[in-house]
Design an enzyme around this catalytic site. Structure first.
Site, PDB file in Angstrom:
ATOM      1  N   SER A 449       0.295  -0.643  -3.250  1.00 57.13           N
ATOM      2  CA  SER A 449       0.354   0.401  -2.212  1.00 57.13           C
ATOM      3  C   SER A 449      -0.349   1.709  -2.704  1.00 57.13           C
ATOM      4  CB  SER A 449       1.939   0.640  -1.907  1.00 57.13           C
ATOM      5  OG  SER A 449       2.207   1.358  -0.760  1.00 57.13           O
ATOM      6  N   ASP A 460     -14.476   3.589  -5.111  1.00 61.49           N
ATOM      7  CA  ASP A 460     -15.523   3.610  -4.133  1.00 61.49           C
ATOM      8  C   ASP A 460     -16.297   4.738  -4.301  1.00 61.49           C
ATOM      9  OD1 ASP A 460     -14.647   1.424  -2.627  1.00 61.49           O
ATOM     10  OD2 ASP A 460     -13.315   2.542  -1.222  1.00 61.49           O
ATOM     11  N   LYS A 474      -0.583  -4.688  -1.355  1.00 58.92           N
ATOM     12  CA  LYS A 474       0.298  -4.523  -0.086  1.00 58.92           C
ATOM     13  C   LYS A 474      -0.500  -3.271   0.382  1.00 58.92           C
ATOM     14  CE  LYS A 474       4.522  -2.672   1.377  1.00 58.92           C
ATOM     15  NZ  LYS A 474       4.237  -1.871   2.108  1.00 58.92           N
TER      16      LYS A 474
END
Length: 675
Positions: A449, A460, A474
């Protein structure tokens, strides 16, 4: 009430008017508000039916194949219509048949145990997790043969579980009697909960229904203030399963109880009898585990890391109130090849929401604590930082966004897509980059999460290396909805229970989802966690990995793809020469071979040898952070991550070749005439 097989059977369970009403509202909420838009058709009916039977009879040891086919034709095909109309009666009919067969099985096991002469030299095996590997038995004789093997397996498991001074036959008989008692005391609520679990989990695995009593326990767990062991539990089939380890609690500090472990017994104190709790209601198991601060509870556990193979372990825990300070980010300094490396251990992304709302000066916040630690590490002149997110199951989305900004600077962190197709971008607007040096993010299969949001953003932005195992996967958002009738002065509004509903999905700023596949590490450091047991992709109804458009952001370029490839190659070369690492990989390969076998040996010598191998591997590597007497074991995985960071620091320390001067082109000389 008479015991099964000795007299009158308990009355058949029937849904109550409140349950029928709740079922209608549950259907409305799911169809109108769930993120996944599921068509109501024969496919949904079969999904509910298959999931319900798998939940009740996961090992396919209660029903026969002809019974299942008859149920499919007479009951299963109608479950889509029953779902829309809110009629759980057919679900109750299946549950009543399950109870009947479960009592028969326990009576058979008792009778066989009292007369059996076990031959543990015979080369027999028992298939485990039969829902994935085997059909239902063809007839009653097939069921009895399966029960006979299960009895041998339970006998061996108890013999090698580590419980001393136990008469195995006596203990198993008590367990079977206890199970019969539980089956005879089932209530309509038990059948309704089981059926609703099949319905809600057909939409996704994180959507769930709570009865009023269950929701009270859910709220206690979320408050994290009750004295106990610091673990959230859930029911899977007949087992109480650890769903979350709460940072700062006794289970977290012990590092022995893990997400996915099955609790099969509970004992009070150091000498109290360990009572079998298989088949118990979750509320009753929780009551056994909770208790006053300072008292001892012993848990008999089937470890998730062993994939159900091997006997149970006994875990001793001292109950305590969850210590909020223990949940907080912590600082470590470690040395690797003479370099000083800072470690920030983040057990969760926490926030005192009420303190923040009231603008209290010293409210608890992950961002505040990580800011303080970064400043301390900078003053201590560390050459790189590891952010340790192992076991971090998530927490506050706001804090995950803000903490990311401390390492990436202001900008977008995560995209959120709702059930209506709307999308918003959450960005750090308040916290400028505080640390720009070499960075490693350490994750494992339990990192989920909010942890995945942080790790994905670091990846990224090209801000650092993600190292470890693939994360949980998740990438969904849940909301609690109270099931309410239209207003009536004569009825309480909350007596129909609550629904935990999936309403949104996370996406990386690069456009991919963290859902289902998680975050893939740049450099893999495999852990002992079984990926076939732990992770979003282990759920049959999990939402798929999908993409949205990329949101505009400016990568930092701190670590390039070429540098990652170079570091990956360097790690492979170093680890190939590292005898300790190769020993770890060999043990992991042994563990995986045992896990991947579809069956377990009922030959005692083989069973004992396999159990010994599992225990030795666990002792060598499994509890890396536990203090044993005065000697503290080395955190092996953290040391490997430190080695990767050390290589990154060394790589960045090399002098750069000026890109503006091509090495192959000769210099042009200017000729000045002599006068």
């Amino acid at each position: 009430m008479a015991a099964a097989g000795k007299g009158a059977q308990p009355a058949l369970l029937k849904p109550t008017p409140n349950q029928e009403e709740a079922a209608r509202y549950i259907a409305q909420y799911l169809l109108q508000n769930h993120y996944r838009k599921v068509p109501v058709n024969d496919s949904l009916a079969q999904q509910i039916f298959n999931r319900y039977l798998d939940n009740l009879d996961n090992n396919r040891s209660y029903f026969t194949a002809p019974e299942v086919e008859k149920l499919r034709q007479e009951v299963g095909v109608h479950l889509d219509d029953d779902f829309v109309s809110g009629n759980p009666a057919r679900g109750f009919a299946i549950y009543n048949l399950f109870l009947k067969r479960a009592r028969e099985k326990m009576v058979y096991m008792k009778s066989s145990l009292q007369t059996a002469q076990f031959d543990f030299s015979a080369p027999e095996t028992l298939e485990l997790e039969r829902s994935k590997t085997a059909p239902w038995p063809a007839d009653q004789a097939g069921l009895h043969e399966l029960w006979r093997k299960e009895l041998k397996y339970q006998y061996l498991s108890m013999k090698y579980s580590g419980e001393k001074g136990k008469n195995i036959r006596t203990e198993l008989l008590k367990s079977f009697d206890n199970r019969i008692k539980i089956f005879n005391q089932q209530k309509p609520e038990d059948a309704f909960q089981a059926y609703m679990l099949a319905v809600t989990s057909s939409f996704d695995p994180h959507t769930d229904y709570f009865s009023p009593d269950e929701f009270e326990n859910f709220q206690i767990d979320m408050s994290r203030s009750l004295e106990g062991i610091g673990a959230k539990l859930q029911m899977e089939n007949e087992y109480t399963v650890v769903n979350e380890i709460i940072p700062g609690g006794p289970a977290f500090k012990s590092n022995r109880l893990k997400k996915g472990d099955k609790i099969v017994g509970v004992g009070q104190g150091d000498k109290g009898e360990i009572i079998d709790v298989i088949g118990w209601r979750i509320n009753d198991v929780v009551k056994k585990i909770r208790g006053p601060k300072g008292t001892v509870v012993r848990l008999k556990v089937l470890p998730a890391s062993q994939a159900g193979k091997g006997p149970a372990r006994i875990i001793r825990l001292v109950r305590a109130t969850v210590d909020l300070q223990e949940q907080a980010a912590q600082k470590k300094i470690i040395y690797k090849n003479g370099r000083k490396i800072g470690v920030i251990v983040l057990p969760s992304f926490y926030l005192d929401f009420e303190g923040e709302r009231q603008q209290k000066q010293n409210y608890t916040s992950t961002t505040k604590d990580v800011t303080r630690i970064i400043n301390e590490l900078k003053r201590e002149n560390v050459e790189g930082i590891i952010v340790d997110l192992r076991e971090n199951g998530g927490g506050s989305l706001e804090e995950a966004v803000n903490v990311t900004g401390l390492f990436t600077g202001k900008g977008p962190v995560v995209q959120v897509s709702n059930a209506l197709g709307g999308k918003m971008v959450l960005r750090d607007e308040n916290y400028p980059m505080l640390y720009s040096g070499p960075l490693v993010v350490l994750v494992n299969r339990y990192s989920a999460s909010a942890s995945e949001i942080f790790a994905a953003a670091i990846q990224d932005y090209g801000r650092g290396l993600v190292v470890g195992d693939r994360t949980f996967g998740k990438g969904t958002v849940q909301s609690i909805v109270t099931i309410q009738r239209p207003f009536s002065m004569f009825m309480k509004q909350s007596d129909l229970g609550q629904l935990k509903l999936t309403i949104a999905k996370f996406y990386r700023i690069s456009g991919g989802s963290t859902q289902h596949i998680g975050v893939l590490p740049d450099i893999v450091l495999p852990s002992l966690i079984d990926p076939e047991v732990v992770g979003e992709d282990t759920y049959t109804s999990s939402l798929p990995w999908t993409t949205v458009s990329r949101t505009p952001y400016l990568p930092s370029g701190t670590v390039s793809r070429e540098e990652i490839a170079s570091l990956k190659k360097q790690f492979a070369s170093q680890s190939a020469r590292n005898k300790l690492y190769q020993s770890y990989l060999a043990d992991l390969a042994t563990l995986n071979r045992i896990r991947q076998r579809k069956s377990v040996s009922l030959q005692e010598k083989s069973f004992e040898a396999e159990n010994k191998a599992l225990k030795e591997i666990q002792d060598r590597w499994g509890d890396a952070n536990i203090e044993t007497g005065k000697k503290k074991k080395t955190d092996f995985i953290l040391q490997q991550a430190a080695g990767v960071l050390n290589d990154l620091v060394a790589l960045k320390a090399r002098p750069a070749i000026p890109a503006a001067v091509p090495a192959a082109r000769p210099a042009v000389r200017q000729v000045v005439p002599v006068r």
